[in-house]
Design an enzyme around this catalytic site. Structure first.
Site, short mmCIF file in Angstrom:
data_model
loop_
_atom_site.label_atom_id
_atom_site.label_comp_id
_atom_site.label_asym_id
_atom_site.label_seq_id
_atom_site.Cartn_x
_atom_site.Cartn_y
_atom_site.Cartn_z
N SER A 283 0.85 -1.18 0.00
CA SER A 283 0.00 0.00 0.00
C SER A 283 0.89 1.23 0.00
O SER A 283 1.96 1.24 0.62
CB SER A 283 -0.88 -0.01 1.25
N LYS A 289 1.00 -3.26 4.88
CA LYS A 289 0.12 -4.03 4.01
C LYS A 289 0.84 -4.92 3.00
O LYS A 289 1.85 -4.56 2.43
CB LYS A 289 -0.80 -3.08 3.22
N GLU A 296 -7.35 -11.39 -5.96
CA GLU A 296 -8.43 -10.40 -6.02
C GLU A 296 -8.79 -10.07 -7.46
O GLU A 296 -9.97 -9.96 -7.82
CB GLU A 296 -8.01 -9.10 -5.30
#
Ligand code: ARG
Length: 463
Positions: A283, A289, A296
């Site tokens: 991130s 992160k 996804e």
């Protein structure tokens, strides 16, 4: 362009004015259907070969055409071929280039043929290749699953229903469930291939041709199983493309389900597996992160594939026989479906063997949530109690466990006997995770011995 504004059109004869510039662009398909060039040239070579054998063309004419087509193929592959939108589509671009290259004899190639049977032939050849590529890609993923499963037969995780802890299962058993889903996808692709692999060539525009063609010969030369039985049907229906998109949609459904599990399992809350960094991204604001982008995205890409299925269904719906220009719209959804599923399968083939199971974490989770409650009920049934009564007894024990924050296996014999005097010392082997798994020792069950058999059977299937 020459003085006559319609001179470069292969169908310009009956027209007295040039095509509107917008209409030309609007009706053209070459920007995307040029991808069919290899199938188009293969179809033309088969057609020219047959025309010579049937004495519709001379051997010399046919050879000249075939040689010219070969050169055009080389030019396209070298990137030196000039595609032109005013020539509308891949078929007319190649035919015009052929005539330019070998002279008027090039104009004879289209004898006894129409773009309608030509394009139907091209798509089927293209799709047959596509299905073969997809099938290999599915096999790659299945191999990855088997490889991982072989290492994890004794790894225990909680199995879920309603995403609530249900019963302990072998991690390999879970993985082999994925294998089965993909096996059905593989079978669906193979089944679809049978209906794709039929030759429309010779159907011509819609009614067949007045020339003495040999449709069996062209079908055989192109590796088709047989010629399509009805010329009207052969040039018009795209049900095989719809069927492929339906099979692709189910495949994406499966990949999205697997993706979802990977996403959940990599979360800090579950922490069942680790994905290597190369399948994740960070991130820009939160330094901690590590996002599971690849699963996804695969999950998200199911949307476009379903969209293509609906596009093709809608495209075909209510079309009267025979060919209609609507069908030109079949290509982009089809191509994108193929590209998308190939990419997703490639991502999975790379990612699955790299999954690291966090065994301790899975085990800890399996020990929570009373996952062996059904085993206790089954134990009481073996002592002679009716299942419904056993269910009630264990329900009370679980309720006590929730209150005391104590799993069934962690209770003392005295504590358990409060709920039923039928419970004896031997209950503890039943309440262990290993005992629970090993008890389910039948075809399709989660006992590691059965899972090993399932893995061996799977290896034979994909051989
Ligand atoms: N580009 C057309 C297609 O993809 C080829 C067939 C055109 N046939 C016709 N009669 N206009 O469908």
């Amino acid at each position: 362009m020459s003085q006559d504004p319609k001179a470069d059109k292969l169908w310009g004869g009956r027209f007295s004015e040039a095509t509107d510039e917008f209409v030309e662009r609007f009706t053209a398909s070459v920007t995307f259907d040029k991808r069919l060039y290899r199938a188009d040239i293969a179809g033309s070579i088969a057609h020219a070969t047959m025309l010579a054998k049937q004495d519709i063309l001379t051997t010399e004419e046919s050879e000249k055409i075939i040689q010219g087509l070969g050169q055009i193929k080389d030019e396209i592959e070298a990137g030196s071929f000039q595609w032109s939108v005013s020539l509308e589509d891949v078929h007319m671009n190649i035919e015009a280039a052929l005539t330019k290259k070998i002279g008027d004899v090039g104009k004879k190639l289209h004898t006894g043929r129409s773009r309608n049977d030509q394009v139907a032939t091209d798509i089927r050849l293209f799709m047959r290749d596509g299905i073969d590529t997809v099938s290999v890609a599915i096999r790659q993923v299945q191999k990855g699953i088997i490889g991982l499963a072989e290492k994890e037969t004794e790894t225990i995780m909680p199995g879920f229903t309603h995403l609530q802890t249900a019963q302990p299962v072998s991690f390999a058993h879970h993985l082999m469930a994925w294998f089965e889903m993909l096996q059905r996808d593989y079978d669906r692709m193979q089944d679809c291939r049978k209906r794709v692999n039929v030759s429309p060539l010779g159907a011509a525009a819609l009614a067949g041709t007045s020339f003495p063609i040999d449709r069996n010969m062209t079908a055989e030369l192109l590796g088709f199983d047989k010629p399509a039985a009805n010329s009207l049907d052969a040039v018009s229906d795209r049900d095989f493309a719809i069927e492929f998109c339906a099979a692709a949609s189910l495949l994406m459904t499966h990949l999205s389900r697997i993706s979802e599990e990977l996403v959940i399992w990599t979360s800090a809350q579950f922490d069942f597996i680790e994905l290597p960094d190369r399948f994740c991204t960070g991130s820009s604001i939160m330094p901690q992160k590590k996002n599971p982008d690849v699963p996804e995205l695969v999950r998200g890409k199911s949307g476009r594939v379903y969209g293509h299925l609906v596009s093709l269904l809608t495209l075909m719906k209510s079309q009267p026989l025979a060919y209609n220009k609507d069908n030109q719209e079949d290509k982009e959804p089809l191509f994108d479906t193929l590209d998308t599923i190939n990419d997703c399968l490639k991502a999975f083939a790379d990612m699955i063997p790299a999954i690291k199971a966090k065994k301790e974490s899975m085990r800890t989770a399996a020990l929570k949530g009373f996952s062996t409650a059904t085993d206790l009920a089954d134990y009481l049934v073996r002592q002679g109690m009716a299942f419904r009564d056993a269910h009630e007894v264990v329900g009370k024990a679980v309720s006590y466990g929730v209150e005391k924050n104590k799993d069934l296996a962690a209770m003392s014999l005295e504590e358990l006997q409060v709920f039923s005097p039928e419970i004896k010392q031997d209950v503890f082997s039943v309440l262990s995770l290993e005992g629970s798994l090993n008890a389910r020792n039948h075809i399709g069950g989660t006992a590691p011995a059965q899972v090993r058999l399932a893995i061996e059977a799977a290896k034979k299937v994909i051989k």
